[in-house]
Design a protein around this motif. Sequence first.
Motif, PDB file in Angstrom:
ATOM      1  N   GLU A 298       5.798  10.316 -13.874  1.00  0.00           N
ATOM      2  CA  GLU A 298       6.739   9.727 -12.909  1.00  0.00           C
ATOM      3  C   GLU A 298       6.462  10.242 -11.506  1.00  0.00           C
ATOM      4  O   GLU A 298       6.429   9.481 -10.547  1.00  0.00           O
ATOM      5  CB  GLU A 298       8.178  10.047 -13.310  1.00  0.00           C
TER       6      GLU A 298
ATOM      7  N   LEU B 204       2.973   8.893 -10.316  1.00  0.00           N
ATOM      8  CA  LEU B 204       3.052   7.466  -9.951  1.00  0.00           C
ATOM      9  C   LEU B 204       3.754   7.285  -8.609  1.00  0.00           C
ATOM     10  O   LEU B 204       3.357   6.434  -7.808  1.00  0.00           O
ATOM     11  CB  LEU B 204       3.749   6.665 -11.041  1.00  0.00           C
TER      12      LEU B 204
ATOM     13  N   GLU C 136       2.251   5.435  -5.353  1.00  0.00           N
ATOM     14  CA  GLU C 136       3.008   4.409  -4.614  1.00  0.00           C
ATOM     15  C   GLU C 136       3.109   4.786  -3.142  1.00  0.00           C
ATOM     16  O   GLU C 136       2.927   3.939  -2.262  1.00  0.00           O
ATOM     17  CB  GLU C 136       4.407   4.229  -5.201  1.00  0.00           C
TER      18      GLU C 136
ATOM     19  N   ALA D 296      -0.540   5.712 -21.227  1.00  0.00           N
ATOM     20  CA  ALA D 296       0.514   4.993 -20.497  1.00  0.00           C
ATOM     21  C   ALA D 296       0.379   5.235 -18.995  1.00  0.00           C
ATOM     22  O   ALA D 296       0.547   4.308 -18.189  1.00  0.00           O
ATOM     23  CB  ALA D 296       1.890   5.428 -20.987  1.00  0.00           C
ATOM     24  N   PHE D 297       0.053   6.463 -18.616  1.00  0.00           N
ATOM     25  CA  PHE D 297      -0.132   6.767 -17.199  1.00  0.00           C
ATOM     26  C   PHE D 297      -1.295   5.963 -16.633  1.00  0.00           C
ATOM     27  O   PHE D 297      -1.185   5.348 -15.573  1.00  0.00           O
ATOM     28  CB  PHE D 297      -0.365   8.265 -16.992  1.00  0.00           C
TER      29      PHE D 297
ATOM     30  N   SER E  47      -0.451   2.425 -16.056  1.00  0.00           N
ATOM     31  CA  SER E  47       0.401   2.269 -14.871  1.00  0.00           C
ATOM     32  C   SER E  47      -0.428   2.289 -13.595  1.00  0.00           C
ATOM     33  O   SER E  47      -0.174   1.506 -12.674  1.00  0.00           O
ATOM     34  CB  SER E  47       1.464   3.370 -14.830  1.00  0.00           C
TER      35      SER E  47
ATOM     36  N   ALA F 247      -2.155  -0.992 -13.321  1.00  0.00           N
ATOM     37  CA  ALA F 247      -1.229  -2.050 -12.893  1.00  0.00           C
ATOM     38  C   ALA F 247      -1.002  -1.992 -11.380  1.00  0.00           C
ATOM     39  O   ALA F 247      -0.933  -3.041 -10.724  1.00  0.00           O
ATOM     40  CB  ALA F 247       0.097  -1.933 -13.634  1.00  0.00           C
ATOM     41  N   LEU F 248      -0.902  -0.780 -10.820  1.00  0.00           N
ATOM     42  CA  LEU F 248      -0.761  -0.657  -9.359  1.00  0.00           C
ATOM     43  C   LEU F 248      -1.980  -1.246  -8.649  1.00  0.00           C
ATOM     44  O   LEU F 248      -1.851  -1.944  -7.645  1.00  0.00           O
ATOM     45  CB  LEU F 248      -0.600   0.809  -8.957  1.00  0.00           C
TER      46      LEU F 248
END
Length: 186
Positions: free
Chosen positions: A65, A68, A72, A126-127, A130, A133-134
């Motif tokens: 979290e 990510l 971002e 999973a990381f 993610s 996906a970014l």
Amino acid sequence: MTTTRKAPGPRERLLESGQHLFYSQGASVGVDALLKEANVARRSLYEHFGGKDGLVTAVLRRTAEEDLAWYEEALAGGTEPRARLLGLFDRLDELVANAEFRGCRYFATDLAFADPAHPAHAETEAFRLSIRALLVRELEAMGHRDPEGAAEQLHLLIEGTLVMGATQDGRHPARAARSLAAIVLG
């Protein structure tokens, strides 16, 4: 009026200690070292996480979290997608140049646990999904002709930067990766 700040409980102390020790010493750090740093009894580890594997998984979920959010923020630095993606490599250069940088925690965790069924691998995957996906999001916003393929290439450059950056040998792998990213972006 004075307010007293509540000290973190055993669960939070275990998470903080796990986050610190797994990054600085690796996920194979011993349970005794974790308990000592967290200043908790062995029972707390098992009550809150079911054991070290549960703590490793919870720490990865928590750091994912945070990481990510870092990605971002790094991507928020420009007005158009191409500039944001290239700017990400500038931020990676700053990250790996930091004396505290110890490499990619997800890669190190994957290496520490040989059993492919270890629950930590699901968190590292999973990381990575993610992050991918970014990258796809930015590439689609840019109108790239192959956002999935380009995302895979950029992700490879990011991972390579993090692995090479762990050597702390004075080189700047993110700068080389940025030049290659510019080619991928067209």
